[in-house]
Design a protein around this motif. Structure first.
Motif, PDB file in Angstrom:
ATOM      1  N   ALA A  30       0.607  -1.247   0.219  1.00 20.16           N
ATOM      2  CA  ALA A  30      -0.033   0.145  -0.075  1.00 20.16           C
ATOM      3  C   ALA A  30       0.821   1.005  -0.337  1.00 20.16           C
ATOM      4  CB  ALA A  30      -0.925   0.042   1.442  1.00 20.16           C
ATOM      5  N   MET A  31       0.489   1.629  -1.043  1.00 19.50           N
ATOM      6  CA  MET A  31       1.735   3.269  -0.926  1.00 19.50           C
ATOM      7  C   MET A  31       1.023   4.357  -1.118  1.00 19.50           C
ATOM      8  SD  MET A  31       4.116   1.406  -3.066  1.00 19.50           S
ATOM      9  CE  MET A  31       3.588   0.104  -3.323  1.00 19.50           C
ATOM     10  N   GLY A  32       1.014   4.337   0.853  1.00 17.91           N
ATOM     11  CA  GLY A  32       0.856   6.022   1.362  1.00 17.91           C
ATOM     12  C   GLY A  32       0.341   5.342   2.644  1.00 17.91           C
ATOM     13  N   GLY A  33       0.299   3.832   2.676  1.00 22.84           N
ATOM     14  CA  GLY A  33       0.204   3.196   3.884  1.00 22.84           C
ATOM     15  C   GLY A  33       0.969   3.937   5.684  1.00 22.84           C
ATOM     16  N   MET A  34       2.681   3.681   4.890  1.00 24.94           N
ATOM     17  CA  MET A  34       2.894   4.248   5.485  1.00 24.94           C
ATOM     18  C   MET A  34       2.718   5.895   6.178  1.00 24.94           C
ATOM     19  SD  MET A  34       7.456   4.658   5.497  1.00 24.94           S
ATOM     20  CE  MET A  34       7.304   6.313   4.683  1.00 24.94           C
ATOM     21  N   GLU A  35       2.897   6.406   5.417  1.00 24.39           N
ATOM     22  CA  GLU A  35       2.085   7.342   6.309  1.00 24.39           C
ATOM     23  C   GLU A  35       1.215   7.273   7.099  1.00 24.39           C
ATOM     24  OE1 GLU A  35       4.732   8.250   1.744  1.00 24.39           O
ATOM     25  OE2 GLU A  35       3.342   6.881   3.255  1.00 24.39           O
ATOM     26  N   VAL A  36       0.362   6.691   6.719  1.00 25.57           N
ATOM     27  CA  VAL A  36      -1.216   6.697   7.667  1.00 25.57           C
ATOM     28  C   VAL A  36      -0.768   5.609   9.267  1.00 25.57           C
ATOM     29  CG1 VAL A  36      -3.633   5.105   7.467  1.00 25.57           C
ATOM     30  CG2 VAL A  36      -2.583   5.787   5.059  1.00 25.57           C
ATOM     31  N   ILE A  37       0.303   4.350   8.921  1.00 24.37           N
ATOM     32  CA  ILE A  37       0.311   4.451  10.105  1.00 24.37           C
ATOM     33  C   ILE A  37       0.769   5.901  10.858  1.00 24.37           C
ATOM     34  CG2 ILE A  37       1.642   2.706  11.270  1.00 24.37           C
ATOM     35  CD1 ILE A  37       1.027   0.981   9.096  1.00 24.37           C
ATOM     36  N   MET A  38       1.929   6.527  10.391  1.00 27.47           N
ATOM     37  CA  MET A  38       3.134   7.050  11.486  1.00 27.47           C
ATOM     38  C   MET A  38       2.012   8.645  11.381  1.00 27.47           C
ATOM     39  SD  MET A  38       6.467   5.967   9.206  1.00 27.47           S
ATOM     40  CE  MET A  38       7.124   7.581  10.204  1.00 27.47           C
ATOM     41  N   ASP A  39       0.867   8.694  10.512  1.00 27.15           N
ATOM     42  CA  ASP A  39      -0.259   9.685  11.050  1.00 27.15           C
ATOM     43  C   ASP A  39       0.729  10.992  10.302  1.00 27.15           C
ATOM     44  OD1 ASP A  39      -2.280  10.955  11.793  1.00 27.15           O
ATOM     45  OD2 ASP A  39      -1.591  11.651  14.126  1.00 27.15           O
ATOM     46  N   LEU A  40       1.035  10.768   8.797  1.00 26.11           N
ATOM     47  CA  LEU A  40       1.816  11.661   8.190  1.00 26.11           C
ATOM     48  C   LEU A  40       0.782  12.620   7.782  1.00 26.11           C
ATOM     49  CD1 LEU A  40       5.202   9.893   7.774  1.00 26.11           C
ATOM     50  CD2 LEU A  40       4.947  12.077   9.254  1.00 26.11           C
ATOM     51  N   SER A  41       0.871  13.756   6.901  1.00 29.39           N
ATOM     52  CA  SER A  41      -0.145  14.311   6.428  1.00 29.39           C
ATOM     53  C   SER A  41       0.109  14.735   4.777  1.00 29.39           C
ATOM     54  CB  SER A  41      -0.653  15.473   6.164  1.00 29.39           C
ATOM     55  OG  SER A  41       0.915  16.661   7.139  1.00 29.39           O
ATOM     56  N   GLU A  42       1.647  14.818   4.376  1.00 23.72           N
ATOM     57  CA  GLU A  42       2.135  14.318   2.898  1.00 23.72           C
ATOM     58  C   GLU A  42       2.615  13.500   2.408  1.00 23.72           C
ATOM     59  OE1 GLU A  42       4.903  17.658   3.400  1.00 23.72           O
ATOM     60  OE2 GLU A  42       2.923  19.393   2.759  1.00 23.72           O
ATOM     61  N   TYR A  43       3.153  12.372   1.475  1.00 21.98           N
ATOM     62  CA  TYR A  43       4.096  11.420   1.066  1.00 21.98           C
ATOM     63  C   TYR A  43       5.317  11.837   1.346  1.00 21.98           C
ATOM     64  CZ  TYR A  43      -0.679  10.446  -1.459  1.00 21.98           C
ATOM     65  OH  TYR A  43      -1.852   9.571  -1.715  1.00 21.98           O
ATOM     66  N   ARG A  44       6.089  10.789   1.418  1.00 21.44           N
ATOM     67  CA  ARG A  44       7.124  10.520   1.868  1.00 21.44           C
ATOM     68  C   ARG A  44       8.142  10.968   0.809  1.00 21.44           C
ATOM     69  NH1 ARG A  44       7.515  14.075   4.969  1.00 21.44           N
ATOM     70  NH2 ARG A  44       9.438  13.674   5.569  1.00 21.44           N
ATOM     71  N   THR A  45       7.874  10.465  -0.082  1.00 22.20           N
ATOM     72  CA  THR A  45       8.810   9.818  -1.237  1.00 22.20           C
ATOM     73  C   THR A  45       7.820  10.205  -2.725  1.00 22.20           C
ATOM     74  OG1 THR A  45      10.337   8.303  -2.385  1.00 22.20           O
ATOM     75  CG2 THR A  45       8.182   7.501  -1.243  1.00 22.20           C
ATOM     76  N   THR A  46       8.574  10.136  -3.653  1.00 17.17           N
ATOM     77  CA  THR A  46       7.789  10.150  -5.514  1.00 17.17           C
ATOM     78  C   THR A  46       7.834   8.546  -5.765  1.00 17.17           C
ATOM     79  OG1 THR A  46       8.421  12.258  -5.449  1.00 17.17           O
ATOM     80  CG2 THR A  46       8.633  11.538  -7.199  1.00 17.17           C
ATOM     81  N   LEU A  47       6.809   8.700  -6.504  1.00 17.42           N
ATOM     82  CA  LEU A  47       6.606   6.886  -7.136  1.00 17.42           C
ATOM     83  C   LEU A  47       6.198   7.241  -8.643  1.00 17.42           C
ATOM     84  CD1 LEU A  47       4.372   5.112  -4.344  1.00 17.42           C
ATOM     85  CD2 LEU A  47       7.094   5.243  -4.743  1.00 17.42           C
ATOM     86  N   GLU A  48       6.889   7.069  -9.689  1.00 15.89           N
ATOM     87  CA  GLU A  48       6.933   6.538 -11.120  1.00 15.89           C
ATOM     88  C   GLU A  48       6.118   4.962 -11.649  1.00 15.89           C
ATOM     89  OE1 GLU A  48      10.345   8.342 -11.923  1.00 15.89           O
ATOM     90  OE2 GLU A  48      10.157  10.091 -11.639  1.00 15.89           O
ATOM     91  N   THR A  49       5.747   5.045 -12.774  1.00 11.32           N
ATOM     92  CA  THR A  49       5.622   3.351 -13.158  1.00 11.32           C
ATOM     93  C   THR A  49       6.685   3.108 -13.755  1.00 11.32           C
ATOM     94  OG1 THR A  49       4.325   4.956 -15.581  1.00 11.32           O
ATOM     95  CG2 THR A  49       2.844   3.920 -13.078  1.00 11.32           C
ATOM     96  N   VAL A  50       7.607   2.144 -14.179  1.00 15.11           N
ATOM     97  CA  VAL A  50       8.354   1.804 -14.963  1.00 15.11           C
ATOM     98  C   VAL A  50       7.734   0.837 -15.847  1.00 15.11           C
ATOM     99  CG1 VAL A  50       9.942   0.421 -14.435  1.00 15.11           C
ATOM    100  CG2 VAL A  50       9.853   1.230 -12.575  1.00 15.11           C
ATOM    101  N   THR A  51       6.508   0.315 -16.066  1.00  6.57           N
ATOM    102  CA  THR A  51       5.844  -0.269 -17.357  1.00  6.57           C
ATOM    103  C   THR A  51       4.275   0.190 -17.051  1.00  6.57           C
ATOM    104  OG1 THR A  51       5.263  -2.094 -15.438  1.00  6.57           O
ATOM    105  CG2 THR A  51       6.963  -3.071 -16.546  1.00  6.57           C
ATOM    106  N   GLU A  52       3.244  -0.057 -17.887  1.00  2.65           N
ATOM    107  CA  GLU A  52       2.486   0.081 -18.008  1.00  2.65           C
ATOM    108  C   GLU A  52       1.050  -0.553 -16.536  1.00  2.65           C
ATOM    109  OE1 GLU A  52      -0.962  -0.199 -21.390  1.00  2.65           O
ATOM    110  OE2 GLU A  52      -1.337  -1.610 -20.088  1.00  2.65           O
ATOM    111  N   CYS A  53       0.517   0.019 -15.619  1.00  2.38           N
ATOM    112  CA  CYS A  53       0.501  -0.051 -14.384  1.00  2.38           C
ATOM    113  C   CYS A  53      -1.065  -0.324 -14.611  1.00  2.38           C
ATOM    114  CB  CYS A  53       1.477   0.107 -13.277  1.00  2.38           C
ATOM    115  SG  CYS A  53       2.901   0.220 -13.406  1.00  2.38           S
ATOM    116  N   THR A  54      -1.676  -1.373 -13.642  1.00  2.06           N
ATOM    117  CA  THR A  54      -3.099  -1.561 -13.057  1.00  2.06           C
ATOM    118  C   THR A  54      -2.472  -0.985 -12.121  1.00  2.06           C
ATOM    119  OG1 THR A  54      -3.828  -2.740 -15.117  1.00  2.06           O
ATOM    120  CG2 THR A  54      -5.259  -1.881 -13.212  1.00  2.06           C
ATOM    121  N   VAL A  55      -3.666   0.060 -11.320  1.00  3.78           N
ATOM    122  CA  VAL A  55      -3.300   0.635  -9.341  1.00  3.78           C
ATOM    123  C   VAL A  55      -4.832   0.709  -9.033  1.00  3.78           C
ATOM    124  CG1 VAL A  55      -1.026   1.880 -10.368  1.00  3.78           C
ATOM    125  CG2 VAL A  55      -3.418   3.225 -10.271  1.00  3.78           C
ATOM    126  N   ILE A  56      -4.865  -0.101  -8.411  1.00  2.00           N
ATOM    127  CA  ILE A  56      -6.012   0.189  -6.444  1.00  2.00           C
ATOM    128  C   ILE A  56      -5.997   1.457  -5.984  1.00  2.00           C
ATOM    129  CG2 ILE A  56      -7.509  -0.613  -5.223  1.00  2.00           C
ATOM    130  CD1 ILE A  56      -6.244  -3.605  -6.299  1.00  2.00           C
TER     131      ILE A  56
END
Length: 242
Positions: free
Chosen positions: A90-116
């Protein structure tokens, strides 16, 4: 959670191999219907930045198909590809657990991706009301942080070709099929993944080819099981000397 309902919410699961389907089934084993009703499925093209560091965490993302990378631009503005994700994370799950309001990193697709995409409020409610889900997310976060820390410490001892060899052995362990790993990354992508410059990557690739540690097929680099074992032994000996 009824497995049938999960497949209704995520129809692309039927296209995945058995092992990956089982990972999703296990991850969402106790997911309530109201959580699955919040799922949004989106197909992203290769090279799309879908999470940016220091922006508000509004969505939690889980990759269904494809591969993504975490990129850190904070060091002299240079892109550093420090982790790739191919499991069920879960990208963003760490931020939720740590009660952070902003993302801590940048995420990019390496291939075409289907995301939930799951709204943060829904994901957070799930973790707060399901102890199994919370423990699962904490375990996955801990495994990621341990692996990242281990890799960072190892890279401190390795330079040039040795560092690229370590990257290749790690990728072989993750992605080899029928004892062969095919590398289609550009030299720039390898530079970003290893923290080396393109010139050093070119020298290292030539060295590996001259020593029979890699093979070439068109624009792709191939690593066989025997080449992987030789490369792994080389990296281990360097680390032990340090």
């Amino acid at each position: 959670m009824e497995q049938k309902y999960l497949y209704q919410a995520l129809p692309f699961l039927r296209e995945l191999d058995k092992r990956r389907r089982e990972l999703f089934e296990a991850y969402f084993e106790t997911a309530p219907v109201w959580l699955m009703d919040s799922f949004q499925i989106e197909v992203l093209e290769k090279g799309v930045t879908f999470v940016r560091e220091n922006t508000p965490v509004e969505m939690v993302y889980i990759v269904g198909q494809g591969s993504i990378r975490a990129v850190d631009y904070r060091i002299y503005g240079i892109a550093y590809d420090f982790m790739r994700f191919d499991g069920v994370y879960a990208m963003g799950g760490m931020e939720v657990i740590m009660d952070l309001s902003e993302y801590r990193t940048t995420l990019e697709t390496v291939t075409e991706c289907t995301v939930i995409k799951i709204p943060r409020a829904k994901f957070e409610r799930w973790l707060k009301t399901d102890i199994r889900a919370l423990k699962q997310e904490a375990k996955l976060m801990g495994e990621y942080l341990l692996e990242q820390g281990r890799n960072s410490r190892a890279y401190l001892f390795l330079q040039g070709a040795d560092r690229l060899a370590m990257l290749f052995t790690e990728r072989y362990q993750r992605y080899a099929k029928q004892d062969v790993y095919r590398i289609r990354s550009t030299r720039q992508e390898l530079a970003e993944a290893s923290g080396l410059c393109v010139k050093t990557i070119n020298r290292a690739v030539k060295k590996f080819q001259d020593e029979g540690l890699i093979s070439r097929e068109g624009n792709s680099i191939l690593i066989s099981r025997e080449q992987y074992e030789r490369m792994q032994a080389m990296v281990s000996s360097v680390v032990e000397q340090e």
